[in-house]
Design an enzyme around this catalytic site. Structure first.
Site, PDB file in Angstrom:
ATOM      1  N   GLU A 125      12.795 -35.554 -14.731  1.00 58.33           N
ATOM      2  CA  GLU A 125      12.079 -34.489 -15.441  1.00 58.33           C
ATOM      3  C   GLU A 125      12.990 -33.305 -15.739  1.00 58.33           C
ATOM      4  O   GLU A 125      12.615 -32.149 -15.529  1.00 58.33           O
ATOM      5  CB  GLU A 125      10.853 -34.036 -14.624  1.00 58.33           C
ATOM      6  CG  GLU A 125       9.882 -35.164 -14.363  1.00 58.33           C
ATOM      7  CD  GLU A 125       8.569 -34.720 -13.720  1.00 58.33           C
ATOM      8  OE1 GLU A 125       8.479 -33.563 -13.276  1.00 58.33           O
ATOM      9  OE2 GLU A 125       7.635 -35.550 -13.674  1.00 58.33           O
ATOM     10  N   GLU A 165       7.685 -42.642 -12.455  1.00 59.01           N
ATOM     11  CA  GLU A 165       6.900 -41.923 -11.449  1.00 59.01           C
ATOM     12  C   GLU A 165       5.440 -42.084 -11.842  1.00 59.01           C
ATOM     13  O   GLU A 165       5.079 -41.813 -12.981  1.00 59.01           O
ATOM     14  CB  GLU A 165       7.306 -40.454 -11.458  1.00 59.01           C
ATOM     15  CG  GLU A 165       7.110 -39.770 -10.136  1.00 59.01           C
ATOM     16  CD  GLU A 165       7.684 -38.363 -10.130  1.00 59.01           C
ATOM     17  OE1 GLU A 165       8.920 -38.223 -10.234  1.00 59.01           O
ATOM     18  OE2 GLU A 165       6.890 -37.422 -10.026  1.00 59.01           O
TER      19      GLU A 165
HETATM   20  C1  GAL Z   1       6.527 -34.770 -10.651  1.00 58.94           C
HETATM   21  C2  GAL Z   1       7.886 -34.488 -10.020  1.00 58.94           C
HETATM   22  C3  GAL Z   1       7.895 -34.810  -8.547  1.00 58.94           C
HETATM   23  C4  GAL Z   1       6.689 -34.216  -7.896  1.00 58.94           C
HETATM   24  C5  GAL Z   1       5.448 -34.766  -8.562  1.00 58.94           C
HETATM   25  C6  GAL Z   1       4.150 -34.331  -7.944  1.00 58.94           C
HETATM   26  O1  GAL Z   1       6.368 -34.142 -11.859  1.00 58.94           O
HETATM   27  O2  GAL Z   1       8.873 -35.263 -10.645  1.00 58.94           O
HETATM   28  O3  GAL Z   1       9.067 -34.333  -7.958  1.00 58.94           O
HETATM   29  O4  GAL Z   1       6.751 -32.836  -8.025  1.00 58.94           O
HETATM   30  O5  GAL Z   1       5.462 -34.334  -9.890  1.00 58.94           O
HETATM   31  O6  GAL Z   1       3.072 -34.871  -8.658  1.00 58.94           O
END
Ligand code: GAL
Length: 822
Positions: free
Chosen positions: A416, A492
Site C-alpha cells: 500500500e 491482503e
Molecule cells: C491494510 C494494511 C495493513 C493493516 C490492515 C488493517 O490496509 O496494509 O498493514 O493496517 O490494513 O486492516
C-alpha cells in the site's frame, strides 16, 4: 566488582567459543553476556566507560515488551515504549591463534537505527531494523587483550504502523574465517529438474581482500536429509591480483526428492575452499529442488496447481514481543498449518532468518516483503526518512540472504505504498523491480495495491510481475477482463475483527463497544474490509485468482482497530481507546488460541472432517430468547441437537446464512450476503447441551459438543511439550484453563491465576489474548480471558532437570505440572 567478575567469565567463554585450532570458518552465537542500559550517554561508546551497574542479559532482547504499558505511548505501536535510546555492551576476547583470520559479526536485525562501536571506534550504522548485516571487525580488534563492543539503538517514536519491538531483537553471530573465504550471502543455487535427475547450478563468490596469490579449489558436496553424499564437484582456480572470484559449478542429482508442501525435502550444499589442498573455508547452504510457475491460470508448484491459502503475519510473537525465538516461531507456523494455511506473507518487512528456515522445513510458501513505505511517508518517522540512502541496499540484502530458500516464491516491493496515487509512481516501481530481477531472475516481483484504480491508471501495476490486490475482491472480475494477461491475487484480504470467546447480540456489522471487545460472530470488519466468506466467494467465482493472504493469521501487538483512537485529554475527560493495545484481526489470538474464524478457514482450506459451532452455551443472563448458532464445517451436512432434540439437518452451500457486509462495487449499503460457507440455526435458549454432527457422503464424520458450564472450580494446565532443550532458548507453552467441577472450560471466566515455577526454567511470558488488557507480559500472574490464559516457560542454559509449575487462583483448586529440560 560483580560486573568485573562477570566480564572475566565472559572472556573465558569467548576464548573457548572461538577455538584456536579451527582455522577455517567457525560461526558461533554471540548472544550471551551482554550489558544493557537505557541511556543517552554517548560515552557508552568508549572503552573505559563504567558499565558496572548495567543490567546483564542474553540476546535476543526486546526492551519494549518489558513495558510498562502507558496511555501516553502510541496505541498503534501497542502502548509500549518502542522508542528512545539504549545501549548494549559486551566484553570479549579472541585467541591469538586467530590473528591471521578475518573476524566478522553478523546481526540478523536490530530495531532500529543501530550504530556499532568496537573498542571505541564507530564501525557501522544501519537504520532499517528488519535487515541483517555483516561487519568485518578485524581492523578494530585486539587478539591479546579484551575487546568491547557497544551498540547504540535509537528507534524513534511514530516510526511504525504496528509494534516493531526495540533493541537487538534478533540473533547475533561471530565468525572467524580465513582471509580467503566465501563472501557473505554469496552463493546462489539454482535447480532445474528433468525427468529423473536435477541439475544444480551453484554460483559462489570467493573473496580475497588481501590478494593472497596461489592455487585454490572449491569442492562442493551436496548431501541429502540422511547425510548421504548425492553429488560433488571440484573447481580449481587461481587468485592473481584479484580480490574476488565468482565460480560456477554444475552438479547433477539422480532421482531427486522434490521440495513440496507435503514433503518439504531439503538438500545441503557444503562448499569448501582449499588452498594448496589445505582446507581454509567452509560455507553451508540449504536448498530445495522444486519448480514454481505463475500464470494467469494459477500458481503451480512442481507442475501442480496450488491455490494460495495464505496469511499475513507481523513479526512479533505476542506476549514474547519481537525478540526472535525459534520455538515460538515454529509454534506459530504450526498453528497456521493446522488452520490449513500454505503460504505466509511477511508483512510488511523482511522476515527473521528463523521464519524462512522454518517455512522451508515445514512446507510453507513465502511472499517476502521489503517495504511498507517508499519515499512518501505513512507515519512521521518511518522508513521514508532513510529511503534515498538505503532502499537499494536493503532490498538487495533481503534477496541476497533468502534467494536460496525453496519456500520463498515471490518478492514484494511494497505494501500500500502511497506512490500509487502519484503520476510518476511507476518510475520508482520500475527501479525496484529491476533490482529484484538483477538479484534473482527466477522469482516474480509483486506489490500489494489498495489504491487499485490509481495504481492501474498510473502504470504502477503494470510494472510488477504479479498484481496484488488489497481488499478488492469485487474488482477481480473486471480487472481480469480488462487485463487478461495479468496474474492477480488477494495480497491482503478480509481484515475481519473479533475477540476470542466474546459474543454480542444482536449481530451487527461493525462498531466500537464500551467493553473494547469485538463480537466473534465473524461478520465485523472495518470500512475497507470483508468477512472471510466474501473473499471466498469471489475467489471461488473467479478461479484464475491465485488465492489470498488473510489479514491476519495471528493477532499482533499494536493497531487495535477499531479501537485505535489515540489517547486524548480534552474538556477534563479522556477520549480514548485505551486500554486496547493489540489487534483484533487475527484468526488466532495473541497467545495462539484459535478464535472461531480459525475454524471458518479450516473448513474452507482443509479436508480432514472438522466441525465447529459457536457461540458458547452460557446465556443465562441474556435478555435474548433466541441465540444464533453458527456452524463451520467441511462436511456436506450438519445436524444440530439441543438437549438431544434435533433442530434439523442443513446442507453446506445450500442452506445459506445471511451476514451483513458492505460491497463498494455493488452500490447501496449495508447489504446482506447469503454466505454458502456457514450454516446457522436460531436456537431458543435453554441450558444444557448443544451437539452438532457433521456428515460426509451421508455418514457421520465428526461431532462437537458445547455445554452450559458450571461455575469455576479448578485450574488446569496443559503443556504443548513436556520435554524441552536445556539451551536457554527453548520454550514450553502451557495453556491454563479455568474449569468447572466436570473439567469443562468456563467460557466466561476471568479468574486471576498466580504462577510458581521452580527448577531449571523461568517464566518467559504470560498472556491471555485479551486485546484490551494492559497487564504486564512479564509477570508471575495473569487473569484468564474467557476461560484461558497462557504461561510460557523458558529453559535455563545448561541446566537439566525437572521444572515444577504450580498455578493457583483464589477459591479454585490448584493445578501442578512438571516438565523436563534435557
Ligand atoms: C491494510 C494494511 C495493513 C493493516 C490492515 C488493517 O490496509 O496494509 O498493514 O493496517 O490494513 O486492516
Amino acid at each position: 566488582m560483580i560486573n568485573y567478575l562477570y566480564s572475566f567469565f565472559a572472556l573465558i567463554l569467548l576464548t573457548s567459543c572461538l577455538k584456536s585450532q579451527t582455522l577455517h570458518s567457525d560461526r558461533k552465537s554471540f548472544n550471551d553476556d551482554w550489558l544493557f542500559m537505557k541511556t543517552t550517554d554517548s560515552l557508552a561508546a568508549t572503552t573505559k566507560f563504567d558499565d558496572s551497574n548495567w543490567r546483564k542479559l542474553n540476546l535476543p532482547h526486546d526492551w519494549a515488551i518489558e513495558g510498562p504499558f502507558s496511555r501516553e505511548n502510541n496505541l498503534r505501536t501497542g502502548g509500549l515504549p518502542v522508542f528512545g535510546e539504549a545501549w548494549y555492551r559486551k566484553y570479549f576476547t579472541l585467541n591469538k591463534a586467530l590473528k591471521e583470520q578475518v573476524i566478522t559479526l553478523e546481526f540478523d536485525g536490530v530495531m532500529s537505527n543501530s550504530t556499532i562501536y568496537i573498542n571505541g571506534q564507530k564501525v557501522y550504522a544501519r537504520p532499517n531494523g528488519y535487515v541483517g548485516f555483516e561487519i568485518d571487525i578485524t581492523p578494530y580488534i585486539y587478539f591479546d587483550k579484551k575487546n568491547v563492543i557497544a551498540v547504540k539503538v535509537h528507534p524513534e517514536e511514530l516510526s511504525s504502523r504496528w509494534y516493531p519491538g526495540a533493541g537487538i531483537y534478533r540473533n547475533v553471530w561471530i565468525e572467524s574465517k580465513n582471509k580467503v573465504h566465501i563472501k557473505h550471502w554469496a552463493t546462489h543455487i539454482v535447480t532445474q529438474n528433468k525427468e529423473d535427475s536435477a541439475t544444480i547450478n551453484i554460483k559462489t563468490t570467493v573473496t580475497n581482500n588481501n590478494k593472497i596469490r596461489g592455487a585454490y579449489k572449491i569442492e562442493t558436496t551436496v548431501i541429502d536429509e540422511k547425510n548421504q553424499k548425492v553429488a560433488t564437484h571440484t573447481t580449481h582456480f587461481k587468485f592473481n591480483a584479484k580480490t574476488e572470484k565468482t565460480l560456477q559449478q554444475e552438479l547433477s542429482i539422480k532421482n531427486p526428492k522434490l521440495w513440496s508442501l507435503d514433503s518439504p525435502y531439503l538438500y545441503t550444499a557444503n562448499i569448501k575452499v582449499y588452498k594448496e589442498n589445505k582446507l581454509i573455508d567452509v560455507y553451508t547452504s540449504t536448498f530445495g529442488i522444486r519448480t514454481i510457475k505463475f500464470t494467469n491460470k494459477g500458481f503451480f508448484l512442481n507442475g501442480k496447481r496450488i491455490k494460495l491459502k495464505g496469511v499475513c503475519l507481523h513479526h512479533d510473537l505476542g506476549p514474547l514481543g519481537a525478540a526472535v525465538n525459534y520455538r515460538a516461531t515454529e509454534r506459530q507456523l504450526q498453528i497456521m498449518k493446522d488452520m490449513g494455511v500454505n503460504a505466509i506473507r511477511t508483512s510488511h518487512n523482511p522476515a527473521s532468518p528463523e521464519q524462512i528456515e522454518l517455512c522451508d522445513k515445514m512446507g510453507l510458501l513465502v511472499m517476502e516483503e521489503a517495504f511498507d513505505c517508499w519515499k512518501m511517508s505513512k507515519v512521521k518517522n518511518d522508513y521514508s526518512k532513510y529511503w534515498d540512502e538505503w532502499y537499494s541496499q536493503d532490498l538487495r540484502d533481503m534477496i541476497k540472504r533468502d534467494k536460496n530458500h525453496p519456500s520463498v516464491i515471490m518478492w514484494s516491493i511494497g505494501n500500500e505504498i502511497r506512490e500509487q496515487g502519484k503520476k510518476e509512481g511507476y518510475i520508482l516501481a520500475r527501479k525496484l523491480v529491476a533490482i529484484c530481477h538483477e538479484e534473482d531472475s527466477l522469482r516474480p516481483v509483486t506489490a500489494g495495491f489498495n489504491n487499485f484504480t490509481a495504481a492501474i491508471k498510473n502504470g504502477l501495476a503494470d510494472e510488477v510481475d504479479i498484481v496484488g490486490a488489497n481488499y478488492k475482491p469485487t474488482l477481480y472480475k473486471k480487472t481480469i477482463e480488462q487485463h487478461p494477461n495479468w496474474i492477480i491475487y488477494g495480497s491482503e484480504t478480509s481484515s475481519c475483527v473479533s475477540s476470542r470467546g466474546v459474543y454480542y447480540l444482536p449481530i451487527k456489522k461493525y462498531g466500537k463497544r464500551e467493553t473494547f471487545q469485538v463480537s466473534s460472530y465473524d461478520v465485523e470488519s472495518p470500512s475497507w474490509a470483508y468477512p472471510p466468506d466474501v473473499e471466498f466467494y469471489f475467489q471461488d467465482s473467479i478461479p484464475n485468482v491465485l488465492g489470498e493472504f488473510v489479514w491476519t493469521g495471528f493477532d499482533y501487538l499494536g493497531e487495535p482497530t477499531p479501537y485505535s483512537g489515540q489517547d486524548n485529554f480534552t474538556h477534563g475527560k479522556w477520549t480514548s481507546d485505551w486500554p486496547s493495545k493489540s489487534s483484533y484481526f487475527g484468526a488466532v489470538d495473541l497467545c495462539g488460541f484459535p478464535k472461531d474464524r480459525f475454524y471458518l478457514y479450516q473448513s474452507k482450506w482443509t479436508n480432514k472432517p472438522m466441525i465447529h459451532i459457536l457461540p458458547h452455551w452460557n446465556w443465562e443472563n441474556t435478555p435474548y430468547k433466541t441465540i444464533p448458532v453458527y456452524c463451520y464445517s467441511n462436511c456436506d451436512e450438519a445436524e444440530l441437537f439441543l438437549n438431544g432434540k434435533s433442530l434439523g439437518k442443513k446442507t453446506m452451500g445450500v442452506d445459506k446464512t445471511d451476514i451483513p457486509v458492505k460491497f463498494f462495487a455493488w452500490g447501496k449499503r449495508p447489504k446482506m450476503f447469503s454466505s454458502p460457507y456457514r450454516l446457522s440455526w436460531n436456537v431458543p435458549y435453554e441450558p444444557g447441551e448443544l451437539l452438532v454432527i457433521g456428515y460426509k457422503d451421508g455418514k457421520e464424520a465428526v461431532r462437537e459438543v458445547i455445554k452450559t458450564v458450571d461455575k469455576p472450580a479448578k485450574v488446569a494446565l496443559v503443556a504443548d511439550r513436556n520435554t524441552i532443550a536445556a539451551d536457554g532458548y527453548d520454550l514450553s507453552f502451557i495453556t491454563v484453563k479455568i474449569e468447572d467441577k466436570d473439567a469443562n472450560i468456563c467460557p466466561l471466566a476471568d479468574n486471576k491465576v498466580e504462577f510458581k515455577v521452580t527448577g531449571p526454567a523461568t517464566i518467559a511470558a504470560v498472556g491471555n489474548g485479551n486485546a484490551a488488557s494492559v497487564e504486564p507480559f512479564q509477570a508471575a500472574y495473569r487473569k484468564a480471558f474467557n476461560g484461558l490464559c497462557l504461561l510460557v516457560v523458558k529453559s535455563k542454559k545448561g541446566e537439566k532437570g525437572v521444572v515444577k509449575i504450580e498455578a493457583s487462583s483464589k477459591g479454585l483448586q490448584t493445578a501442578t505440572l512438571q516438565i523436563q529440560t534435557e
